[in-house]
Design an enzyme around this catalytic site. Sequence first.
Site, PDB file in Angstrom:
ATOM      1  N   CYS A   2       1.055  -1.266   0.134  1.00 44.71           N
ATOM      2  CA  CYS A   2       0.114  -0.027  -0.052  1.00 44.71           C
ATOM      3  C   CYS A   2       0.948   1.306   0.027  1.00 44.71           C
ATOM      4  O   CYS A   2       2.035   1.118   0.143  1.00 44.71           O
ATOM      5  CB  CYS A   2      -0.874   0.044   1.234  1.00 44.71           C
ATOM      6  SG  CYS A   2      -1.890  -1.497   1.403  1.00 44.71           S
ATOM      7  N   ARG A  27       3.511   1.459  -7.216  1.00 46.94           N
ATOM      8  CA  ARG A  27       3.516   0.032  -6.132  1.00 46.94           C
ATOM      9  C   ARG A  27       2.289  -0.793  -6.393  1.00 46.94           C
ATOM     10  O   ARG A  27       2.552  -1.749  -5.743  1.00 46.94           O
ATOM     11  CB  ARG A  27       3.413   0.466  -4.713  1.00 46.94           C
ATOM     12  CG  ARG A  27       4.799   1.752  -4.162  1.00 46.94           C
ATOM     13  CD  ARG A  27       4.467   2.497  -3.154  1.00 46.94           C
ATOM     14  NE  ARG A  27       4.201   1.730  -1.977  1.00 46.94           N
ATOM     15  CZ  ARG A  27       5.199   1.407  -1.108  1.00 46.94           C
ATOM     16  NH1 ARG A  27       6.553   1.870  -1.227  1.00 46.94           N
ATOM     17  NH2 ARG A  27       5.042   0.977   0.099  1.00 46.94           N
ATOM     18  N   TRP A  74      -3.211  -1.924  -1.530  1.00 45.16           N
ATOM     19  CA  TRP A  74      -2.858  -3.244  -2.167  1.00 45.16           C
ATOM     20  C   TRP A  74      -3.463  -4.401  -1.219  1.00 45.16           C
ATOM     21  O   TRP A  74      -2.860  -4.624  -0.027  1.00 45.16           O
ATOM     22  CB  TRP A  74      -1.307  -3.296  -2.422  1.00 45.16           C
ATOM     23  CG  TRP A  74      -1.016  -4.776  -2.981  1.00 45.16           C
ATOM     24  CD1 TRP A  74      -0.460  -6.153  -1.922  1.00 45.16           C
ATOM     25  CD2 TRP A  74      -0.718  -5.156  -4.086  1.00 45.16           C
ATOM     26  NE1 TRP A  74      -0.271  -6.701  -2.951  1.00 45.16           N
ATOM     27  CE2 TRP A  74      -0.240  -6.521  -4.119  1.00 45.16           C
ATOM     28  CE3 TRP A  74      -0.922  -4.651  -5.486  1.00 45.16           C
ATOM     29  CZ2 TRP A  74      -0.048  -7.337  -5.327  1.00 45.16           C
ATOM     30  CZ3 TRP A  74      -0.766  -5.309  -6.695  1.00 45.16           C
ATOM     31  CH2 TRP A  74      -0.183  -6.498  -6.664  1.00 45.16           C
ATOM     32  N   ASN A 100      -0.063   0.259   6.096  1.00 47.95           N
ATOM     33  CA  ASN A 100       0.492  -0.655   5.030  1.00 47.95           C
ATOM     34  C   ASN A 100       0.995  -1.817   6.115  1.00 47.95           C
ATOM     35  O   ASN A 100       1.971  -1.291   7.019  1.00 47.95           O
ATOM     36  CB  ASN A 100       1.431   0.249   4.459  1.00 47.95           C
ATOM     37  CG  ASN A 100       2.345  -0.650   3.490  1.00 47.95           C
ATOM     38  OD1 ASN A 100       1.867  -1.881   3.273  1.00 47.95           O
ATOM     39  ND2 ASN A 100       3.531  -0.434   2.913  1.00 47.95           N
ATOM     40  N   GLY A 101       0.656  -3.003   5.694  1.00 53.23           N
ATOM     41  CA  GLY A 101       1.425  -4.180   6.430  1.00 53.23           C
ATOM     42  C   GLY A 101       0.195  -5.101   6.742  1.00 53.23           C
ATOM     43  O   GLY A 101      -0.737  -5.101   6.071  1.00 53.23           O
ATOM     44  N   GLU A 481      14.435 -22.737 -13.210  1.00 54.11           N
ATOM     45  CA  GLU A 481      14.096 -21.304 -12.946  1.00 54.11           C
ATOM     46  C   GLU A 481      15.250 -20.518 -13.418  1.00 54.11           C
ATOM     47  O   GLU A 481      15.298 -19.464 -14.249  1.00 54.11           O
ATOM     48  CB  GLU A 481      13.599 -20.855 -11.522  1.00 54.11           C
ATOM     49  CG  GLU A 481      13.490 -19.709 -11.311  1.00 54.11           C
ATOM     50  CD  GLU A 481      12.436 -18.834 -12.296  1.00 54.11           C
ATOM     51  OE1 GLU A 481      11.755 -19.747 -12.755  1.00 54.11           O
ATOM     52  OE2 GLU A 481      12.327 -17.918 -12.063  1.00 54.11           O
ATOM     53  N   LYS A 485      15.070 -17.767 -16.368  1.00 58.55           N
ATOM     54  CA  LYS A 485      15.348 -16.081 -16.152  1.00 58.55           C
ATOM     55  C   LYS A 485      16.587 -15.833 -17.133  1.00 58.55           C
ATOM     56  O   LYS A 485      16.430 -14.679 -17.650  1.00 58.55           O
ATOM     57  CB  LYS A 485      16.090 -16.168 -14.552  1.00 58.55           C
ATOM     58  CG  LYS A 485      15.184 -15.838 -13.716  1.00 58.55           C
ATOM     59  CD  LYS A 485      14.428 -14.895 -13.571  1.00 58.55           C
ATOM     60  CE  LYS A 485      12.782 -14.816 -13.645  1.00 58.55           C
ATOM     61  NZ  LYS A 485      11.985 -15.841 -13.850  1.00 58.55           N
ATOM     62  N   GLU A 488      14.864 -15.359 -20.491  1.00 57.30           N
ATOM     63  CA  GLU A 488      13.747 -14.229 -20.935  1.00 57.30           C
ATOM     64  C   GLU A 488      14.315 -12.892 -20.800  1.00 57.30           C
ATOM     65  O   GLU A 488      13.615 -11.884 -21.027  1.00 57.30           O
ATOM     66  CB  GLU A 488      12.444 -14.541 -19.867  1.00 57.30           C
ATOM     67  CG  GLU A 488      12.671 -14.465 -18.352  1.00 57.30           C
ATOM     68  CD  GLU A 488      11.425 -14.451 -17.477  1.00 57.30           C
ATOM     69  OE1 GLU A 488      10.402 -14.490 -18.154  1.00 57.30           O
ATOM     70  OE2 GLU A 488      11.530 -15.007 -16.525  1.00 57.30           O
ATOM     71  N   HIS A 504      21.828 -38.651 -21.440  1.00 59.09           N
ATOM     72  CA  HIS A 504      21.110 -39.303 -22.438  1.00 59.09           C
ATOM     73  C   HIS A 504      20.773 -38.287 -23.511  1.00 59.09           C
ATOM     74  O   HIS A 504      19.535 -38.248 -24.107  1.00 59.09           O
ATOM     75  CB  HIS A 504      19.761 -39.518 -21.820  1.00 59.09           C
ATOM     76  CG  HIS A 504      19.941 -40.523 -20.596  1.00 59.09           C
ATOM     77  ND1 HIS A 504      20.017 -42.014 -20.905  1.00 59.09           N
ATOM     78  CD2 HIS A 504      20.073 -40.295 -19.331  1.00 59.09           C
ATOM     79  CE1 HIS A 504      20.300 -42.455 -19.768  1.00 59.09           C
ATOM     80  NE2 HIS A 504      20.245 -41.666 -18.610  1.00 59.09           N
ATOM     81  N   LYS A 603       3.609  -9.264 -18.436  1.00 63.08           N
ATOM     82  CA  LYS A 603       3.662  -9.418 -17.089  1.00 63.08           C
ATOM     83  C   LYS A 603       2.637 -10.725 -16.720  1.00 63.08           C
ATOM     84  O   LYS A 603       2.804 -11.590 -15.873  1.00 63.08           O
ATOM     85  CB  LYS A 603       3.358  -8.286 -16.203  1.00 63.08           C
ATOM     86  CG  LYS A 603       3.476  -8.704 -14.585  1.00 63.08           C
ATOM     87  CD  LYS A 603       4.973  -9.088 -14.358  1.00 63.08           C
ATOM     88  CE  LYS A 603       5.082  -9.684 -12.743  1.00 63.08           C
ATOM     89  NZ  LYS A 603       6.332 -10.313 -12.495  1.00 63.08           N
TER      90      LYS A 603
HETATM   91  C1  AGP Z   1       8.367 -15.731 -15.150  1.00 62.02           C
HETATM   92  O1  AGP Z   1       9.594 -14.822 -15.075  1.00 62.02           O
HETATM   93  C2  AGP Z   1       7.609 -15.281 -16.583  1.00 62.02           C
HETATM   94  N1  AGP Z   1       7.374 -13.741 -16.525  1.00 62.02           N
HETATM   95  C3  AGP Z   1       6.454 -16.016 -16.715  1.00 62.02           C
HETATM   96  O2  AGP Z   1       7.367 -17.407 -16.880  1.00 62.02           O
HETATM   97  C4  AGP Z   1       5.485 -16.212 -15.603  1.00 62.02           C
HETATM   98  O3  AGP Z   1       5.923 -16.998 -14.724  1.00 62.02           O
HETATM   99  C5  AGP Z   1       4.181 -17.268 -16.376  1.00 62.02           C
HETATM  100  O4  AGP Z   1       3.561 -16.252 -17.384  1.00 62.02           O
HETATM  101  C6  AGP Z   1       2.991 -17.395 -15.191  1.00 62.02           C
HETATM  102  O5  AGP Z   1       2.654 -16.165 -14.888  1.00 62.02           O
HETATM  103  P1  AGP Z   1       1.492 -16.203 -13.665  1.00 62.02           P
HETATM  104  O6  AGP Z   1       2.459 -16.774 -12.126  1.00 62.02           O
HETATM  105  O7  AGP Z   1       0.960 -15.174 -13.430  1.00 62.02           O
HETATM  106  O8  AGP Z   1       0.460 -17.382 -13.634  1.00 62.02           O
END
Ligand code: AGP
Length: 608
Positions: A2, A27, A74, A100-101, A481, A485, A488, A504, A603
């Site tokens: 928030c 935010r 938020w 906020n909290g 992961e 990272k 992407e 394999h 996002k």
């Molecule tokens: C993660 O860095 C990516 N931006 C992407 O793989 C993301 O994790 C995926 O689209 C899932 O998003 P969500 O967790 O909002 O469902």
Amino acid sequence: MCGIVGYVGPRQASDVLLGGLARLEYRGYDSAGVAIIADEDLSVVRRVGKLANLKDAIAESPVSGSVGVGHTRWATHGRPTEDNAHPHVDCTGKIAVVHNGIIENYAELREELARTGHILRSETDTETIAHLVEGYFDGDLADAVSHAVKRLEGSYAIGVVHLDNPDTIIAARKDSPLIIGVGRGENVVASDIPAVLEYTREVVVLHDGDVAVVTADGVVVRDELGAVVEPEMMHVEWDLEAAEKGGYEDFMLKEIFEQPTAIRETLRGRMGQDGQLQLSELDMTAEEISAIDRVFIVACGTSYHAGVVAKALIEGWARIPVEVEVSSEFRYADPIVDDETLVVAITQSGETADTLAGVREARERGAKVMAITNVVGSRVTRESDGVVYTHAGPEIGVAATKTFTAQMAALYVLALKLTQVKGMLPQERIEAIWEELVRIPDIVEAVLEDLEPIEHCAQTYKDVCSSLFLGRGIGVPVAMEGALKLKEISYIHAEAYAAGEMKHGPIALITEDVPVVVVATQGHTYEKVVSNIQEVRARGAQVIAVATHGDDDIRRHAEHVLHVPATAEMLTAIPATVPLQLLAYYIAKLRGCNVDQPRNLAKSVTVE
Ligand code: AGP
């Protein structure tokens, strides 16, 4: 998280509050409101949605007055509605609070307040603060707030105004940030620096337990013992953009460094005094939980990787079979789920189309669906039977970082809860795991203090075209992961494999131009991982090993070692992820990539 703004001085409070809240919009929020002391009245205006809605409401019915508090919410407790928006008032309507909290003991406070005749109108934890202040108020607002906050368990940053103290704002904080911009004949309370920069660069930094009395003439700070203390001043050099990023170069880096707090806030209140894991959102009786004979996890991308971690935890501790499937496959695979399957949908945005479709598919087949998400009121929360929120705060960077480690924190709680209810581990073992789990934020902080080796690796490998990420056990989703990272945000091709699988096929990829990142933290397959490292090195690969502090032997096998503090094997997923997030970040920066908005990415993928 928030946004809080408070103002006392000669200007129109509504201008300063709305302007300050606009500076905090980045935010993330879902509603907003202001409370302004105008002549003989305390005017409270709140609106759901964007700040523009609040601005329009105030433009239609202007509120004059030069003292007030404002808030962008938020949501953490209670849906994004006008009734749940801040500021919240007490029974008399003379006291307004913005917060906020997370107040962990808000349920018992609500009961106590209702018992003593208070009428609470919202679903929020914040409203309890307004009524507590009302109960303690006897003319001295600072005193009343000091008494009230001593009743709170959890985190808070608050601004409080009282119609009978028309020239004062009381500010207090614990585990949530709060500052005071000190101007000439005016002062601005705020969650974050961007909201005050228009008026001053001189800032009072409040510390946990501080209670500040803010008037136009000055700021008096008392510590948690009530003693007046010399305020800690800070001169802010940042420009506005830098301030929004907390001084970090990018939101992604800021969010990587917010992970200790995100994990801490997600774990907060999850272990009761009675040693029982607290997961009431699961909304299942012990019998229903005991009857679960399978768990199916659906998610995408980084959230899918969190699901793979959860599989290791739930199968390892609760001994319940777990399947993890990417949502886009699950939804069309005629999945075998029924009323004894617990489906867990992991989605930080709560809006991912494939995951939402998976949730619907699962519910149509009679499964109980629990969502794990970072966004209160997101679509997934309305389509699931239960919701566990991560408390990572809004994640601005497109690449998931703090929401991932917060998801894992929530999944550790879920796995322990299932284990505890099914009686699969003795209580002392569960408590020992919990004690180690709550240390993880400190471990992550230690990793974040040792950046040089990671930056050196980034400098060395920033121009490669391809890379391989390997791990075993819980190191496999960490490797996955790490590879995602790097892909992407730096656009370098990266593949993740179970280390034992490399022979394999993927081993054909190995040359001296393909660096191999290996998650080699201490665990029962550590020697096997070392063997795999030797296999790739025999073929000319350069190796970056994520290893446990104190393991110096690994240096014989790897060109670069990124150490993380020791913890239990099953808990290494979180700390081992952080160096890989930073490696991807530094490489991407060296390659001139836009780490906050990588090409082609969104996002939230709200379409198939
Ligand atoms: C993660 O860095 C990516 N931006 C992407 O793989 C993301 O994790 C995926 O689209 C899932 O998003 P969500 O967790 O909002 O469902």
